[in-house]
Design an enzyme around this catalytic site. Structure first.
Site, short mmCIF file in Angstrom:
data_model
loop_
_atom_site.label_atom_id
_atom_site.label_comp_id
_atom_site.label_asym_id
_atom_site.label_seq_id
_atom_site.Cartn_x
_atom_site.Cartn_y
_atom_site.Cartn_z
N GLY A 48 0.85 -1.18 0.00
CA GLY A 48 0.00 0.00 0.00
C GLY A 48 0.88 1.23 0.00
O GLY A 48 1.53 1.53 -0.99
N GLN A 49 0.90 1.92 1.13
CA GLN A 49 1.70 3.14 1.27
C GLN A 49 1.34 4.16 0.19
O GLN A 49 2.19 4.71 -0.49
CB GLN A 49 3.20 2.82 1.26
CG GLN A 49 3.58 1.86 2.40
CD GLN A 49 5.06 1.76 2.62
OE1 GLN A 49 5.76 1.13 1.83
NE2 GLN A 49 5.55 2.38 3.67
N HIS A 50 0.04 4.34 0.05
CA HIS A 50 -0.45 5.35 -0.87
C HIS A 50 -1.89 5.74 -0.50
O HIS A 50 -2.51 5.07 0.34
CB HIS A 50 -0.41 4.82 -2.32
CG HIS A 50 -1.23 3.59 -2.55
ND1 HIS A 50 -0.70 2.37 -2.86
CD2 HIS A 50 -2.57 3.41 -2.52
CE1 HIS A 50 -1.66 1.49 -3.00
NE2 HIS A 50 -2.80 2.09 -2.80
N ALA A 51 -2.34 6.80 -1.13
CA ALA A 51 -3.75 7.19 -1.04
C ALA A 51 -4.28 7.30 -2.46
O ALA A 51 -3.50 7.41 -3.41
CB ALA A 51 -3.90 8.52 -0.31
#
Ligand code: TYD
Length: 136
Positions: A48-51
């Protein structure tokens, strides 16, 4: 952060086993345009590590276990443990997420309201914070 919700799905079980139903518009608040799944990530990996600027998601760990840390970019965070095939979390756009602590058998199913568009991903945390602040 109140917009991020755990969702419980209908589980039909009998002596033949279990069946879980996820229906667009009934069980989740969007039409599913895409699904993808993540497996083979071990306990040391952070994904992930995102929006996402547009996409809504529902994450269901249909086998094994993982954790999802969700940030709203305004100083609030919540950690969800996903370890039941009939339970998920709903994520609206503009929440930062990290998926981690995967069990070796984890199979994380992700349902999305949008097709893949790398342009709507924010992968830089400072850029994310700036965009949250701009949106008010
Ligand atoms: P990535 O976004 O890094 O996965 P995660 O955030 O879940 O850790 O995606 C991994 C790779 O897969 C990357 O090269 C982009 C590609 N990808 C697609 O082509 N389509 C998709 O719908 C997704 C989710 C990823």
């Amino acid at each position: 952060m109140n917009a991020v919700k755990k969702v419980e799905f209908k589980e039909y079980g009998d002596d033949r086993g279990h069946l879980v139903v996820v229906e667009s518009g009934t069980d989740i608040p969007f039409l599913i345009k895409r699904l993808f799944y993540i497996y083979g990530s071990d306990g040391s990996v952070v994904r992930g590590q995102h929006a996402n600027r547009e996409s809504e998601f529902v994450l269901i760990n249909i086998a094994g276990r993982c954790k999802v840390k969700v940030l709203d970019g305004k100083g609030n965070e919540e950690i969800f443990i996903l370890d039941k095939p009939h339970e998920g979390i709903y994520l609206p756009p503009m929440f930062w997420k990290d998926m981690y602590d995967f069990s070796p058998d984890s199979l994380l199913l992700v349902l999305s309201s949008e097709k893949y568009d790398p342009g709507e991903y924010i992968r830089d945390f400072n850029e994310y914070l700036n965009e949250v602040a701009l949106r008010g």
